[in-house]
Motif scaffolding. Structure first.
Motif, PDB file in Angstrom:
ATOM      1  N   PHE A 264       0.835  -1.205   0.000  1.00  0.00           N
ATOM      2  CA  PHE A 264       0.000   0.000   0.000  1.00  0.00           C
ATOM      3  C   PHE A 264       0.869   1.254   0.000  1.00  0.00           C
ATOM      4  O   PHE A 264       0.670   2.182  -0.791  1.00  0.00           O
ATOM      5  CB  PHE A 264      -0.919  -0.016   1.226  1.00  0.00           C
ATOM      6  N   MET A 265       1.848   1.292   0.895  1.00  0.00           N
ATOM      7  CA  MET A 265       2.707   2.471   1.016  1.00  0.00           C
ATOM      8  C   MET A 265       3.475   2.724  -0.275  1.00  0.00           C
ATOM      9  O   MET A 265       3.558   3.865  -0.755  1.00  0.00           O
ATOM     10  CB  MET A 265       3.680   2.278   2.180  1.00  0.00           C
ATOM     11  N   ALA A 266       4.020   1.669  -0.859  1.00  0.00           N
ATOM     12  CA  ALA A 266       4.782   1.821  -2.098  1.00  0.00           C
ATOM     13  C   ALA A 266       3.903   2.309  -3.241  1.00  0.00           C
ATOM     14  O   ALA A 266       4.299   3.195  -4.017  1.00  0.00           O
ATOM     15  CB  ALA A 266       5.432   0.492  -2.468  1.00  0.00           C
ATOM     16  N   ALA A 267       2.714   1.746  -3.359  1.00  0.00           N
ATOM     17  CA  ALA A 267       1.802   2.146  -4.429  1.00  0.00           C
ATOM     18  C   ALA A 267       1.399   3.613  -4.278  1.00  0.00           C
ATOM     19  O   ALA A 267       1.254   4.338  -5.272  1.00  0.00           O
ATOM     20  CB  ALA A 267       0.566   1.250  -4.424  1.00  0.00           C
ATOM     21  N   HIS A 268       1.230   4.047  -3.041  1.00  0.00           N
ATOM     22  CA  HIS A 268       0.862   5.442  -2.788  1.00  0.00           C
ATOM     23  C   HIS A 268       2.002   6.382  -3.172  1.00  0.00           C
ATOM     24  O   HIS A 268       1.788   7.405  -3.848  1.00  0.00           O
ATOM     25  CB  HIS A 268       0.500   5.615  -1.310  1.00  0.00           C
ATOM     26  N   MET A 269       3.224   6.049  -2.774  1.00  0.00           N
ATOM     27  CA  MET A 269       4.376   6.878  -3.130  1.00  0.00           C
ATOM     28  C   MET A 269       4.565   6.937  -4.641  1.00  0.00           C
ATOM     29  O   MET A 269       4.841   8.004  -5.206  1.00  0.00           O
ATOM     30  CB  MET A 269       5.646   6.344  -2.471  1.00  0.00           C
ATOM     31  N   ALA A 270       4.445   5.785  -5.302  1.00  0.00           N
ATOM     32  CA  ALA A 270       4.622   5.735  -6.758  1.00  0.00           C
ATOM     33  C   ALA A 270       3.576   6.593  -7.460  1.00  0.00           C
ATOM     34  O   ALA A 270       3.884   7.305  -8.426  1.00  0.00           O
ATOM     35  CB  ALA A 270       4.546   4.296  -7.238  1.00  0.00           C
TER      36      ALA A 270
END
Length: 299
Positions: A264-270
């Motif tokens: 979730f965190m990675a997808a949000h940053m990307a």
């Protein structure tokens, strides 16, 4: 057009092997059931990095990996996934870390994180940000840094006040509820965006919350630059001084949970790196996380 620099995100924290046992049945203490056991590259920082790579980002790993056979295999696996491993701290004396978890149809049953090598390596994993390789106190790194709470409390406190991190867009995850309070120094220093679940938010604020919106606003009031709080299948909330947004995650059948928060965190940053606004980024991250937890896991 994106460039390598604009796509680069530093991922600091645990890089290890995940050993996950999954069963299709409900489990409790003492359960002994058939299932599947997998061994995959994992750890919060590495999970974030692997997801970022899927979105055409350039993740750079800062962590500790042993010079044992397991470490060599792990570094090879990371490089094959498009991750930059040049700046890993490799030690002859420290074994490669391992995370072990057991999941049933009723979720995570138990987990043990053996991140002792990461903790023992300490500040040595941050050398590239201090010696001029990626940045220094005089010329701080000014891109996005994803930081996980598997580092020691002392090292996290040092990062919160370190000039080498003063210009970075810090994105911070606690790694687990048991490590959430390690992040209080970032609240006290008014540094970074926090990605936490409802339980972790309560631990950081020393109070209980019934919903993510109240929790996210409380974290901002305590000093977080921004706070994104998830609550399983319930409303997720993104709070900042600019205001609060909330969204419901898609309804899915959950088949796995380990790594969901990191995804979730990675997808949000990307999404934000690609130029999405707050609403779009939250929607994208919730969909990616839903796809992940509902992913087919043979048992």
């Amino acid at each position: 057009m994106t460039t390598p620099a604009s796509r680069t995100i530093l991922c600091i924290g645990s890089v290890l092997w995940d050993v996950i046992g999954r069963a299709a049945s409900h489990m409790r203490q003492g359960s002994d059931v058939p299932g599947r056991i997998t061994r995959l590259p994992g750890g919060v920082a590495l999970n974030i990095a692997m997801t970022l790579a899927q979105f055409d980002m350039r993740p750079v790993l800062l962590s500790a990996v042993g010079r044992d056979a397991e470490g060599d295999e792990l570094v090879t696996a990371c490089a094959a996934r498009g991750l930059v491993t040049d700046h890993l701290y490799r030690s002859e004396d420290l074994p490669t870390d391992v995370y072990m978890a057991v999941e049933g149809a009723n979720g995570l049953i138990a987990a043990i994180a053996d991140a002792h090598s990461l903790e023992a390596a300490g500040a040595r994993i941050l050398a590239p940000l201090r010696d001029g390789t990626l940045g220094s106190g005089a010329a701080p790194y000014d891109g996005i840094i994803a930081l996980d709470g598997n580092l020691t409390t002392t090292l996290l406190e040092d990062i919160a006040k370190d000039p080498a991190f003063s210009k970075a867009d810090l994105r911070i995850a606690p790694a687990s509820p048991g490590k959430a309070e390690r992040l209080r120094s970032f609240l006290l220093k008014g540094r970074g965006m926090l990605y936490v679940n409802l339980e972790e938010a309560g631990l950081l604020c020393h109070q209980s919350f019934d919903d993510s919106a109240t929790a996210a606003q409380a974290l901002v009031k305590l000093g977080a630059v921004r706070a994104l709080v998830t609550n399983g299948g319930q409303m997720a909330s993104d709070a900042s001084p600019a205001g609060l947004i909330r969204q419901m995650p898609p309804e899915v059948l959950v088949t796995r949970v380990t790594g969901a928060g990191d995804t979730f965190m990675a997808a949000h940053m990307a999404a934000e790196r690609r130029g999405a606004d707050r609403q779009e980024a939250l929607s994208s991250a919730l969909q990616v996380a839903a796809d992940y937890v509902s992913g087919e896991t043979p048992l």
